[in-house]
Design an enzyme around this catalytic site. Structure first.
Site, PDB file in Angstrom:
ATOM      1  N   GLY A 142      42.404 -11.841  -5.512  1.00 43.97           N
ATOM      2  CA  GLY A 142      43.486 -11.942  -6.326  1.00 43.97           C
ATOM      3  C   GLY A 142      43.457 -13.319  -7.024  1.00 43.97           C
ATOM      4  O   GLY A 142      44.381 -13.760  -7.367  1.00 43.97           O
ATOM      5  N   ALA A 273      34.367  -3.221 -13.883  1.00 45.81           N
ATOM      6  CA  ALA A 273      34.299  -2.372 -14.994  1.00 45.81           C
ATOM      7  C   ALA A 273      33.179  -1.266 -14.700  1.00 45.81           C
ATOM      8  O   ALA A 273      33.296  -0.247 -15.435  1.00 45.81           O
ATOM      9  CB  ALA A 273      34.095  -3.088 -16.037  1.00 45.81           C
ATOM     10  N   TYR A 460      33.938 -28.663 -17.670  1.00 39.82           N
ATOM     11  CA  TYR A 460      35.051 -27.903 -17.091  1.00 39.82           C
ATOM     12  C   TYR A 460      36.406 -28.854 -17.521  1.00 39.82           C
ATOM     13  O   TYR A 460      36.391 -30.037 -17.236  1.00 39.82           O
ATOM     14  CB  TYR A 460      35.099 -28.058 -15.590  1.00 39.82           C
ATOM     15  CG  TYR A 460      36.149 -27.173 -14.818  1.00 39.82           C
ATOM     16  CD1 TYR A 460      35.627 -25.936 -14.362  1.00 39.82           C
ATOM     17  CD2 TYR A 460      37.290 -27.760 -14.650  1.00 39.82           C
ATOM     18  CE1 TYR A 460      36.659 -25.307 -13.720  1.00 39.82           C
ATOM     19  CE2 TYR A 460      38.442 -26.761 -13.923  1.00 39.82           C
ATOM     20  CZ  TYR A 460      37.923 -25.638 -13.540  1.00 39.82           C
ATOM     21  OH  TYR A 460      38.968 -24.976 -13.059  1.00 39.82           O
TER      22      TYR A 460
END
Length: 539
Positions: A142, A273, A460
């Site tokens: 998650g 996917a 980043y």
């Protein structure tokens, strides 16, 4: 989610439904950060704590009694849940947009959660969902921050979260080939612990390490903080098993093969996917005998960048090689409990880590030190590097506290070749500041080089900003503006966060019409009815 009293049937994921991580590791803002928010951004007061689960409004499940009965017949009644806790705990990832939406009363969530325990059960669930018109979102830890777990139906009548928590075993350890076969649902810490018992490591430590899973690492093409020495996760994968609506693929008979295009690469980064990754074979290494860390100061980011490039293009690479720009260096040091602003060395801070056999570590660290010194670097000792290592998983908790205080905080990343690093850094920084200025708010933009390669590096960015108006719309508009700049300047839309839903509209500009056609062809071949993770990856 042990502190959230939502009714549930399945075991809950370890992370809180409306924040990062677990409650015991949450931390308040330090005085240094509070002072910085007021001085730099004018942030005071705040939104306050996120609402509790009792305030959540979930739409009724669209799964029928027949759906639940059919799914239970496949995986067992105890492995199907449609209670609020089952649904809300798997309602998306952990981006700032996700967390802002968790503060709203009405929540979108999958219609239920199903936890199969074998490849055959995964295949049977997919077959039922394809026939019944139900979308399937694979769910591991998650931790997605790009909308990769959004519970979209894709025009189908319902959507379920396919929880892989029961795929949690070390299947095989091949100590001759130095390969480990893991089921996809095993979390990073558990995988390392099982290897550690036998004297090995995987060496993959992304910031999501404490909660993300082996399957998630593969599906998102993850890159860990020790990638300079150990490589990205896709470099580590030798084989994998993926279950699709059209059958099971078992890929990777050998580490290298010329038997046509490498189909492993089709599923690495496929974000659920194209299929459900259920098993991954990875290369492992013996535990390092020695670990040496060092912090370095450079006059500015450009000087440090040149030093990192010299080391990245050499044969003596460290396992960790990163560089914070002047803003990030100043903020990190000024808000550290041990070091006050007056003690900050200024400039740009680099961190290196060398791991391995004592002689190898000694030789490599000495060669890197010469390269850093030749570029103008000054050694600061191991303390700051040790401090970074100790706190490298704690940053997402700080974001939750910032939201409570009324300050937004989000990250974005890209990668480019060395000759474009300065151009990309400047363009992204300017785009962020301009986008916030357009809605009348201030922002603090920080940047570091997080991963290096002989030909380029990943940049980043962390941005802390004053929230205004609708915070969801505010950040969505800023992210859209910056994403467009990233593709226009010729950098990649994502180095390691993935595409998900948030980056999908820009993928076509990066890979072109033919590239999009290839992805759509793969999708059509393995998932012709489009049940797998609709709205992600494929433009």
């Amino acid at each position: 989610m042990a502190d959230d009293p939502l009714p549930h049937l399945l075991p809950l994921p370890p992370m809180r439904w409306n924040a990062w991580g677990i409650p015991s590791d949450a931390r308040p803002l330090s005085k240094g950060i509070v002072d910085l928010l007021e001085a730099a951004l004018g942030v005071g007061g705040g939104l306050g704590p996120a609402p509790g689960p009792e305030s959540v409004e979930l739409p009724p499940t669209r799964l029928t009694g027949a759906d639940v009965a059919a799914l239970a017949a496949i995986v067992g009644q105890e492995h199907v849940g449609t209670e609020p806790g089952d649904r809300l705990s798997r309602a998306g990832g952990k981006s700032t947009l996700d967390l802002l939406r968790r503060r709203e009363a009405r929540q979108l969530a999958p219609d239920g959660a199903v936890a199969p325990g074998s490849d055959d059960e995964v295949a049977a669930v997919l077959a039922y969902c394809e026939e019944a018109g139900v979308a399937v979102v694979p769910f591991g830890g998650g931790t997605s921050v790009v909308g990769g777990l959004d519970p979209e139906t894709g025009g189908l009548r319902a959507v379920i979260a396919l929880d892989l928590r029961r795929f949690g075993a070390l299947v095989r350890l091949d100590e001759i080939s130095l390969l480990a076969t893991f089921q996809a649902g095993i979390p990073g810490p558990r995988a390392e612990a099982l290897l550690g018992e036998r004297g090995y490591i995987l060496g993959h430590y992304p910031q999501s390490f404490q909660f993300a899973t082996i399957g998630g690492f593969a599906a998102a093409r993850s890159s860990g903080q020790a990638s300079a020495g150990y490589g990205r996760f896709d470099d580590m994968v030798v084989g994998l098993t993926a279950v699709t609506p059209r059958g099971v693929l078992r890929l990777g008979r050998a580490q290298k093969s010329a038997a046509g295009p490498d189909l492993r690469q089709v599923f690495l980064g496929s974000e659920g996917a194209f299929g459900v990754i259920t098993e991954v074979v990875v290369r492992i290494r013996p535990k390092p005998e020695r670990v040496v860390r060092q912090a370095w100061r450079f006059e500015d980011f450009a000087q440090g960048e040149a030093a990192l490039r010299a080391v990245a293009q050499s044969s003596f690479r460290p396992t960790v090689l990163r560089l914070s720009d002047e803003v990030e260096t100043g903020v990190n040091l000024a808000t550290t409990e041990k070091i006050g602003a007056g003690d900050s060395p200024g400039g740009a801070l680099a961190v290196t880590t060398f791991e391995g056999a004592p002689d190898e570590v000694r030789a490599a660290s000495e060669l890197a030190a010469r390269a850093f010194e030749a570029a103008g670097g000054a050694a600061l000792g191991p303390e700051l590097a040790d401090s970074w290592e100790a706190g490298r998983y704690s940053a997402p908790y700080l974001r939750d506290a910032l939201l409570d205080a009324g300050a937004g905080c989000e990250t974005l990343e890209t990668a480019t070749t060395w000759d474009k690093v300065d151009e990309v850094k400047a363009a992204v920084t300017e785009a962020l500041l301009e986008a916030f200025a357009e809605n009348g708010t201030k922002a603090l933009v920080m940047c570091h080089i997080s991963h290096v390669y002989p030909a380029g590096a990943s940049l980043y960015f962390t941005v802390v900003y004053a929230m205004a108006g609708d915070p969801v719309e505010q950040w969505a508009a800023v992210k859209a503006a910056v994403s467009q700049v990233i593709v226009e300047v010729g950098a990649t839309i994502s180095h390691h966060h993935g595409v998900g839903a948030d980056h999908r509209r820009w993928l076509a500009e990066e890979i072109g019409e033919v590239g999009v056609a290839v992805l759509r062809a793969v999708k059509s071949a393995v998932d012709p009815k489009g049940i797998l993770n609709p709205g992600k990856l494929v433009p």
